[in-house]
Design a protein around this motif. Structure first.
Motif, short mmCIF file in Angstrom:
data_model
loop_
_atom_site.label_atom_id
_atom_site.label_comp_id
_atom_site.label_asym_id
_atom_site.label_seq_id
_atom_site.Cartn_x
_atom_site.Cartn_y
_atom_site.Cartn_z
N SER A 50 88.94 54.23 -6.49
CA SER A 50 89.07 53.39 -7.69
C SER A 50 87.90 52.77 -8.44
N GLN A 51 86.56 53.15 -7.88
CA GLN A 51 85.23 52.46 -8.20
C GLN A 51 84.37 53.38 -9.31
N CYS A 52 84.54 54.76 -9.17
CA CYS A 52 83.51 55.68 -9.87
C CYS A 52 83.82 55.90 -11.28
N VAL A 64 92.29 54.76 -18.54
CA VAL A 64 92.80 54.21 -17.09
C VAL A 64 92.09 55.50 -15.98
N LYS A 65 92.04 55.17 -14.76
CA LYS A 65 91.58 55.77 -13.56
C LYS A 65 92.59 56.47 -13.29
N SER A 66 92.72 58.05 -13.32
CA SER A 66 93.74 58.57 -13.01
C SER A 66 93.91 59.05 -11.59
N THR B 73 98.76 42.39 -18.50
CA THR B 73 97.46 43.03 -17.67
C THR B 73 96.32 42.16 -18.08
N HIS B 74 95.29 42.35 -17.11
CA HIS B 74 94.19 41.52 -17.56
C HIS B 74 93.48 41.57 -18.83
N ALA B 75 93.63 42.90 -19.28
CA ALA B 75 93.32 43.16 -20.71
C ALA B 75 93.92 42.60 -21.80
N SER B 95 88.71 38.66 -18.65
CA SER B 95 87.77 39.66 -19.43
C SER B 95 86.63 40.03 -18.64
N HIS B 96 86.55 39.11 -17.08
CA HIS B 96 85.58 39.80 -16.21
C HIS B 96 86.29 40.15 -14.98
N ILE B 97 87.37 40.29 -14.91
CA ILE B 97 88.03 41.16 -13.66
C ILE B 97 87.75 42.54 -13.59
N GLY B 98 87.08 42.80 -12.52
CA GLY B 98 86.85 44.28 -12.34
C GLY B 98 86.17 44.87 -13.54
N ASP B 99 86.56 46.09 -13.87
CA ASP B 99 86.03 46.96 -15.05
C ASP B 99 87.07 47.07 -16.01
N ASN B 104 92.65 47.36 -17.59
CA ASN B 104 94.02 47.98 -18.33
C ASN B 104 95.28 48.38 -17.69
N ARG B 105 94.92 48.14 -16.31
CA ARG B 105 96.23 48.31 -15.52
C ARG B 105 96.77 47.06 -14.64
N GLY B 106 95.77 46.26 -14.05
CA GLY B 106 96.00 45.38 -13.18
C GLY B 106 96.49 43.92 -13.66
N THR B 107 97.48 43.47 -13.22
CA THR B 107 98.37 42.22 -13.78
C THR B 107 98.19 41.22 -13.08
N LEU B 112 98.00 37.50 -8.14
CA LEU B 112 98.44 36.28 -7.33
C LEU B 112 99.50 36.56 -6.23
N ALA B 113 100.36 37.53 -6.21
CA ALA B 113 101.09 38.13 -5.14
C ALA B 113 99.96 38.65 -3.99
N ASN B 114 99.00 39.30 -4.25
CA ASN B 114 98.02 39.80 -3.39
C ASN B 114 97.37 38.73 -2.91
N SER B 118 89.04 37.01 -2.52
CA SER B 118 87.81 37.16 -3.75
C SER B 118 88.41 37.14 -5.02
N ALA B 119 89.82 37.16 -5.13
CA ALA B 119 90.07 37.39 -6.57
C ALA B 119 90.10 36.14 -7.28
N CYS B 120 89.81 36.54 -8.75
CA CYS B 120 89.65 35.32 -9.48
C CYS B 120 90.83 34.36 -9.90
N ALA B 152 103.47 32.18 -0.66
CA ALA B 152 104.75 31.71 0.05
C ALA B 152 105.90 32.58 -0.54
N LEU B 153 105.56 33.55 -0.92
CA LEU B 153 106.57 34.71 -1.58
C LEU B 153 107.20 34.92 -0.35
N GLU B 154 108.77 35.14 -0.22
CA GLU B 154 109.44 35.59 0.74
C GLU B 154 109.35 37.35 0.45
N ASP B 156 111.52 39.33 -0.19
CA ASP B 156 112.35 40.15 -1.42
C ASP B 156 112.34 38.90 -2.66
N GLU B 157 110.96 38.53 -2.92
CA GLU B 157 110.78 37.70 -4.02
C GLU B 157 109.83 38.31 -5.20
N ILE B 158 109.95 38.28 -6.34
CA ILE B 158 109.36 38.88 -7.23
C ILE B 158 108.60 37.82 -8.09
C1 LIG Z 1 87.08 48.38 -8.90
C2 LIG Z 1 88.10 47.06 -8.66
C3 LIG Z 1 87.33 46.06 -8.93
C4 LIG Z 1 88.38 44.54 -9.11
N1 LIG Z 1 87.57 43.54 -9.22
C5 LIG Z 1 88.32 42.31 -9.32
C6 LIG Z 1 87.90 41.28 -9.59
O1 LIG Z 1 86.41 41.12 -10.01
N2 LIG Z 1 88.38 39.97 -9.61
C7 LIG Z 1 89.84 40.07 -9.09
O2 LIG Z 1 90.65 39.20 -9.19
N3 LIG Z 1 90.57 41.17 -9.02
C8 LIG Z 1 89.85 42.45 -8.75
N4 LIG Z 1 90.40 43.64 -8.61
C9 LIG Z 1 91.96 43.52 -8.51
C10 LIG Z 1 92.88 43.64 -9.67
O3 LIG Z 1 92.51 42.70 -10.25
C11 LIG Z 1 94.11 44.25 -9.22
O4 LIG Z 1 94.81 44.42 -10.33
C12 LIG Z 1 94.85 43.01 -8.74
O5 LIG Z 1 94.52 42.47 -7.66
C13 LIG Z 1 96.40 43.45 -8.24
O6 LIG Z 1 97.19 43.60 -9.34
P1 LIG Z 1 97.86 44.88 -9.67
O7 LIG Z 1 98.93 44.59 -10.72
O8 LIG Z 1 97.19 46.04 -9.81
O9 LIG Z 1 99.08 44.78 -8.20
P2 LIG Z 1 99.57 46.06 -7.59
O10 LIG Z 1 98.53 46.88 -6.83
O11 LIG Z 1 100.66 46.80 -8.40
O12 LIG Z 1 100.10 45.34 -6.36
C14 LIG Z 1 99.53 44.35 -5.18
C15 LIG Z 1 100.38 43.79 -4.25
O13 LIG Z 1 101.18 42.67 -5.11
C16 LIG Z 1 102.64 42.99 -4.80
N5 LIG Z 1 103.16 42.57 -6.25
C17 LIG Z 1 102.71 43.29 -7.57
N6 LIG Z 1 103.40 42.67 -8.51
C18 LIG Z 1 104.06 41.71 -7.78
C19 LIG Z 1 105.10 40.67 -8.31
N7 LIG Z 1 105.19 40.63 -9.76
N8 LIG Z 1 105.86 39.98 -7.54
C20 LIG Z 1 105.46 40.03 -6.03
N9 LIG Z 1 104.82 40.73 -5.60
C21 LIG Z 1 104.03 41.81 -6.33
C22 LIG Z 1 102.58 44.48 -4.57
O14 LIG Z 1 103.83 44.81 -3.94
C23 LIG Z 1 101.36 44.48 -3.65
O15 LIG Z 1 101.65 44.17 -2.41
C24 LIG Z 1 89.78 44.70 -8.68
C25 LIG Z 1 90.24 46.13 -8.43
C26 LIG Z 1 89.56 47.21 -8.36
C27 LIG Z 1 90.07 48.55 -8.11
#
Ligand SMILES: Cc1cc2nc3c(=O)[nH]c(=O)nc-3n(C[C@H](O)[C@H](O)[C@H](O)COP(=O)(O)OP(=O)(O)OC[C@H]3O[C@@H](n4cnc5c(N)ncnc54)[C@H](O)[C@@H]3O)c2cc1C
Ligand code: FES
Ligand code: FES
Lengths: 162, 266
Positions: A50-52, A64-66, B73-75, B95-99, B104-107, B112-114, B118-120, B152-154, B156-158
């Motif tokens: 997911s980096q390149c 998006v990164k496919s 999403t972050h975007a 606007s500075h998370i990842g690229d 466009n995909r990360g939420t 927060l769940a993760n 080092s997350a922002c 603190a999430l259990e 089966d908690e979302i």
């Molecule tokens: C190249 C790269 C660079 C990045 N740089 C940064 C950065 O600079 N700063 C930063 O903060 N992050 C960074 N990230 C992480 C990015 O922000 C991820 O999007 C984020 O950490 C996870 O969000 P997601 O929606 O993709 O979660 P997913 O990958 O879908 O899920 C992550 C985990 O959370 C659980 N989960 C997901 N949604 C929920 C929910 N609603 N309730 C309970 N559990 C849930 C899933 O089961 C899984 O265990 C980077 C990622 C990549 C690939």
């Protein structure tokens, strides 16, 4: 349909203007679907971590990164890959700009670069060099040192302005 | 990747009940963390439950609070007019998370769940004293972040949304790891009336934490000069190939200074 214990799901999607109905395993990556099922090998897989950005495509107009998405997640969407940009022999303005400005060497990163760059300059004809560099941070190139890539994108943005 | 089935529930209630059926089920939001983990076979699931059809991406004002849906999403957060108006520090952080493609995909819910150390977002939510809404309850930020990759999430908690109070001034500053762009150190400062709250990510051995030395120093005056003599102990900070603990301690003060200065410019 069940194959062993794993579902096979039928997905329907538009790819470069053609509709496809295909059975995919739920865990198939979108990049693999594009390359192996549809044989559109212009989308590259460089890092698989997911980096390149070599695998960047557009889904409903968003880059998006496919390699970091599943084919089942793209069901119902409209996909554009690098193969869908040119109009016959006429290159897309971004492709033309890479061609004219020597924006590639080995070409491995190029499909992803171009897909990212098209989204980046959309609606931004006056984009600055700094914005281009920052906007392409998800795309790595091991050959060019980026100079001519940035130049190509800049030129393509200017074409958009005209 | 190990094989799994993918489910697309159309309501959060259905998603929660699918998740509670087995320990081998997991939800997926943006997949930007989970899919790489599955690809490396660091995790194995029987079923992935996609939240994309559950309608959780709304961003709105809820009384005084900014409420961001878990699937935003972050975007979307960085470009939302409401976020830019109400809490510009959050828009800028997003606007500075990842690229671009990660944004466009990360939420926000997935991040927060993760609870990556080092997350922002965790720094922002802790500094602002946010509330994490889930399918079972509301959790205060203080109780939510437990340890590295642990919340603190259990099982089966979302997470459904997060609510954030509006600060008088706030900003986030990170020293990005040049390769991954994750925070090597990230500091979020927030000022509310007479209270100063500062949270640090990227540095703590137990993940995100509030930094009382900086909070106390900033109580005198909310200006970067208040931090000129401030030093922080390296105890409890991470050392890894990117930075030693004492370097991180230094970066915390430096990022805090920059964040305070940036917040004054808004
Ligand atoms: C190249 C790269 C660079 C990045 N740089 C940064 C950065 O600079 N700063 C930063 O903060 N992050 C960074 N990230 C992480 C990015 O922000 C991820 O999007 C984020 O950490 C996870 O969000 P997601 O929606 O993709 O979660 P997913 O990958 O879908 O899920 C992550 C985990 O959370 C659980 N989960 C997901 N949604 C929920 C929910 N609603 N309730 C309970 N559990 C849930 C899933 O089961 C899984 O265990 C980077 C990622 C990549 C690939
Ligand atoms: S192959 Fe997808 S980001 Fe490198
Ligand atoms: S041209 Fe070779 S990787 Fe970019």
């Amino acid at each position: 349909m069940i194959l062993g214990e794993i579902d096979v799901t039928q997905v329907t999607l538009m790819v470069n203007g053609t509709q496809h109905n295909e059975d995919v395993s739920d865990y198939m990556l979108l990049a693999d679907f594009i390359r192996e099922k549809l044989k559109l090998t212009g989308t590259h897989v460089g890092c698989d971590t997911s980096q390149c950005g070599a695998c960047v495509i557009h889904i409903d107009g968003i880059s998006v990164k496919s390699c970091t998405m599943l084919a089942v997640q793209a069901d119902g969407s409209n996909i554009t890959t690098i193969e869908g940009l040119a109009d016959g022999d006429v290159l897309h303005p971004m492709q033309q700009a890479f061609h004219e400005n020597h924006g590639l060497q080995c070409g491995f990163c190029t499909p992803g670069m171009i897909m990212s760059a098209i989204e980046l300059i959309d609606g931004k004809p006056d984009i600055s060099e700094a914005e281009i560099r920052q906007g392409l941070e998800g795309n790595l190139c091991r050959c060019t040192g980026y100079q001519n890539i940035v130049k190509s994108v800049h030129e393509a943005a200017k074409v958009e302005r005209r | 990747m190990y094989s799994f089935n993918y489910l697309k529930p159309v309501s959060i209630e259905d998603a929660a009940s699918m998740l509670s059926e087995s320990d081998e089920h997991k939800v997926i939001s943006g997949g930007m963390t989970l899919i790489p983990t599955l690809k490396q076979r660091l995790a194995r699931v029987e079923r992935l439950i996609g939240l994309e059809k559950c309608g959780l991406s709304e961003i709105k004002l809820d009384g005084e609070l900014l409420k961001i849906g878990a699937m935003a999403t972050h975007a979307e957060v960085s470009e939302s007019d409401i976020v830019v108006m109400e809490n510009p520090a959050i828009a800028e952080l997003a606007s500075h998370i990842g690229d671009r493609q990660v944004r466009n995909r990360g939420t926000i819910g997935g991040s927060l769940a993760n609870n990556d150390p080092s997350a922002c977002y965790p720094a922002a939510i802790l500094a602002l004293g946010g509330i994490i809404h889930t399918t079972k309850r509301d959790i205060n930020a203080e109780e939510f972040f437990v340890d590295l990759f642990e919340t603190a999430l259990e099982e089966d908690e979302i997470i459904t949304a997060v609510s954030l109070p509006k600060p008088d001034a706030a900003a986030y500053e990170k020293f990005p790891n040049p390769a991954s762009r994750y925070a090597m150190v990230g500091v979020f400062v927030a000022k509310f009336n007479s209270e100063i709250r500062v949270a640090v990510t990227g540095a703590g051995e137990e993940g995100v934490f509030r930094c009382s030395e900086i909070e106390t120093a900033l109580l005198k005056a909310f200006s970067s000069e208040s931090l000129s003599d401030c030093t922080i102990s390296a105890d409890g900070l991470m050392s890894d190939i990117h930075a030693e603990a004492d370097y991180r301690a230094h970066l915390i003060v430096e990022m805090a200074k920059r964040a305070v200065t940036k917040s004054a410019r808004r």
